[in-house]
Design a protein around this motif. Structure first.
Motif, PDB file in Angstrom:
ATOM      1  N   GLY A 250       0.818  -1.211   0.000  1.00  0.00           N
ATOM      2  CA  GLY A 250       0.000   0.000   0.000  1.00  0.00           C
ATOM      3  C   GLY A 250       0.850   1.259   0.000  1.00  0.00           C
ATOM      4  O   GLY A 250       0.570   2.209  -0.744  1.00  0.00           O
ATOM      5  N   LEU A 253       2.419   1.806  -3.439  1.00  0.00           N
ATOM      6  CA  LEU A 253       1.434   2.341  -4.384  1.00  0.00           C
ATOM      7  C   LEU A 253       1.137   3.810  -4.095  1.00  0.00           C
ATOM      8  O   LEU A 253       0.945   4.607  -5.025  1.00  0.00           O
ATOM      9  N   LEU A 254       1.129   4.175  -2.820  1.00  0.00           N
ATOM     10  CA  LEU A 254       0.928   5.588  -2.478  1.00  0.00           C
ATOM     11  C   LEU A 254       2.078   6.436  -3.002  1.00  0.00           C
ATOM     12  O   LEU A 254       1.865   7.540  -3.519  1.00  0.00           O
ATOM     13  N   HIS A 259      -3.457   5.668  -5.641  1.00  0.00           N
ATOM     14  CA  HIS A 259      -4.179   5.662  -4.371  1.00  0.00           C
ATOM     15  C   HIS A 259      -5.312   4.643  -4.331  1.00  0.00           C
ATOM     16  O   HIS A 259      -5.548   4.017  -3.291  1.00  0.00           O
ATOM     17  N   ALA A 262      -3.782   1.349  -3.792  1.00  0.00           N
ATOM     18  CA  ALA A 262      -3.206   1.352  -2.446  1.00  0.00           C
ATOM     19  C   ALA A 262      -4.271   1.061  -1.407  1.00  0.00           C
ATOM     20  O   ALA A 262      -4.028   0.354  -0.420  1.00  0.00           O
ATOM     21  N   THR A 286      -5.561   7.665   3.826  1.00  0.00           N
ATOM     22  CA  THR A 286      -5.706   7.393   2.395  1.00  0.00           C
ATOM     23  C   THR A 286      -7.151   7.591   1.960  1.00  0.00           C
ATOM     24  O   THR A 286      -7.426   8.164   0.893  1.00  0.00           O
TER      25      THR A 286
END
Length: 351
Positions: A250, A253-254, A259, A262, A286
Motif C-alpha cells: 500500500g 502504491l501511495l 491511491h 493502495a 488514504t
C-alpha cells in the motif's frame, strides 16, 4: 507497704513507662513500597487507557525520584500522547538521568513531542553523551531533520553517525543490525554500502520482512521502480498472508500515486491484522485523500474507541470533523482531550 507489694508496684510502673515510650517513639510512617507500586501501576494504566486525569498522574509519577529505570522508561513510552510544557520539562530533565535506559527513553519521547528545530536544541547535546547507546539513540532521533534544523550539531551528528555505522558494520551475524545499518546509509543516499548491508541481512535471514521492505524502499529511492516492484511481488508470493507486506505494498502504491490500488492493499493489511492501529491510521488518511471522508472518520472513531489515548488519531478526527462542519463532534473530542490533559496545546487553542 510490704516489700512484695512495693516490688510489684515498681514493676507495674516500669511496664507502663516502657509501654508509653514504645508508643511515642514508634515509627508511624507507613511502608511506602506497596502504596507507591500501586499508584505507579494505576497511573501507567490510566495513561495507557486515556482515562480522565491521565496526564496529571503521569506527570506526578515522572516527578518522583524513587522509580526504577525500567519503570521510568515505561512512563516515557506513554508521554507523547500527553504533550505540554510540563511534559517537555520532565523529559528534558531526564536527559541528565544517571541511567542510560532513562536517557534513551527521554530522547525517544522528546523526538515524538517536539518539531525539528526545537528537538535539535534539546537532543543535540546528547551526541556527546558518555554512553555509546545514548549517542546512537540521539542519532536516530535527529536523522530525519534537515541541515538547517540540525544547525550547530551537524558536525557532532556526522561524527556520531560514523561511529554508529562502524559499530553496526562489525555485527555481521546480526540481521537486525544490518537492516538498521542499511537504513543509516540510505538516509545519506550512500546506496552501495546500504545494498551490501541488506545482502548480509538477507543471507542470514532470507525471509526477514524488514530487510525485504528496506530493499524495496532502497531501490525505489534510487528510481529503480521495476526492480523494487519485483522484490515486493516475490515477497508477497512467498508470504501472501503477511499484513506487514500488504501494508508495504500500500505504501509503495501511495508513493507512486496509485491511491485507489493502495486502498485495496491497505484494507487487506488491516483485514489480516485488525488490531493494528497504525495500519488503520494509514487507511484513514488514504480514504481522506480519496475524499471518502465519512469512512475515514469511522476508521479514526474505531481507533479511539479501542485506544482513547491515541492523540494522533484524535487530532486527525478533529481536523476531519472541522472540514465537514461537525463542530459539535469537535467539541466532544476536545472536551475528552481536556479531561485527559487540560494543558494539551490543542485544548489551549480551542476551536
Amino acid at each position: 507497704m510490704s516489700k512484695p507489694r512495693l516490688y510489684t508496684a515498681i514493676s507495674l510502673c516500669l511496664l507502663i513507662v516502657l509501654g508509653l515510650g514504645s508508643y511515642f517513639w514508634r515509627d508511624d510512617t507507613p511502608n511506602p513500597g506497596p502504596v507507591q507500586a500501586h499508584s505507579y501501576a494505576k497511573a501507567l494504566a490510566r495513561a495507557h487507557n486515556g482515562e480522565p486525569g491521565a496526564a496529571r498522574v503521569l506527570y506526578q509519577q515522572l516527578a518522583r525520584d524513587d522509580l526504577s529505570p525500567i519503570r521510568r522508561a515505561s512512563l516515557y513510552a506513554e508521554l507523547p500522547n500527553y504533550p505540554s510544557p510540563q511534559a517537555l520539562k520532565l523529559a528534558s530533565n531526564d536527559l541528565q538521568h544517571d541511567d542510560p535506559l532513562v536517557r534513551r527513553a527521554a530522547i525517544a519521547s522528546i523526538s515524538a513531542l517536539v518539531p525539528g528545530p526545537q528537538r535539535s536544541l534539546l537532543i543535540g547535546p546528547m551526541l556527546d553523551d558518555e554512553e555509546q547507546s545514548v549517542r546512537f539513540a540521539a542519532v536516530d532521533a535527529l536523522l530525519g531533520l534537515g541541515p538547517d534544523d540540525i544547525g550547530l550539531y551537524f558536525a557532532p551528528l556526522q561524527q556520531a553517525l560514523d561511529q554508529y555505522q562502524a559499530v553496526l558494520e562489525q555485527q555481521t551475524d546480526d540481521a537486525t543490525a544490518q537492516v538498521h545499518l542499511a537504513r543509516l546509509y540510505a538516509h545519506e543516499k550512500n546506496y552501495e554500502p546500504a545494498v551490501t548491508a541488506l545482502e548480509r541481512a538477507l543471507k542470514l535471514e532470507p525471509d526477514n520482512l524488514q530487510a525485504l521492505a528496506t530493499k524495496v524502499r532502497l531501490l525505489d529511492d534510487q528510481g529503480k521502480t521495476d526492480p523494487s516492484r519485483e522484490v515486493l511481488a516475490r515477497a508477497l508470493q512467498r508470504h501472501p498472508e503477511a499484513a506487514f507486506l500488504q501494508h508495504e505494498l500500500g505504501l509503495w502504491l501511495l508513493r507512486h500515486s496509485q491511491h485507489e490500488y493502495a486502498l485495496l492493499a491497505l484494507a487487506r493489511a488491516l483485514e489480516l491484522e485488525p488490531d493494528n492501529n497504525n495500519y488503520r491510521l494509514t487507511l484513514a488518511t488514504t480514504l481522506h485523500t480519496l475524499e471518502q471522508v465519512d469512512v475515514a472518520q469511522k476508521q479514526l472513531e474505531t481507533i479511539l474507541a479501542r485506544q482513547p489515548a491515541n492523540r494522533k488519531a484524535r487530532v486527525l478526527l478533529i481536523e476531519y470533523w472541522k472540514e465537514t462542519g461537525q463542530l459539535q463532534n469537535v467539541q466532544i473530542l476536545l472536551a475528552q482531550l481536556e479531561q485527559q490533559n487540560p494543558d494539551d496545546p490543542l485544548v489551549q487553542q480551542g476551536l
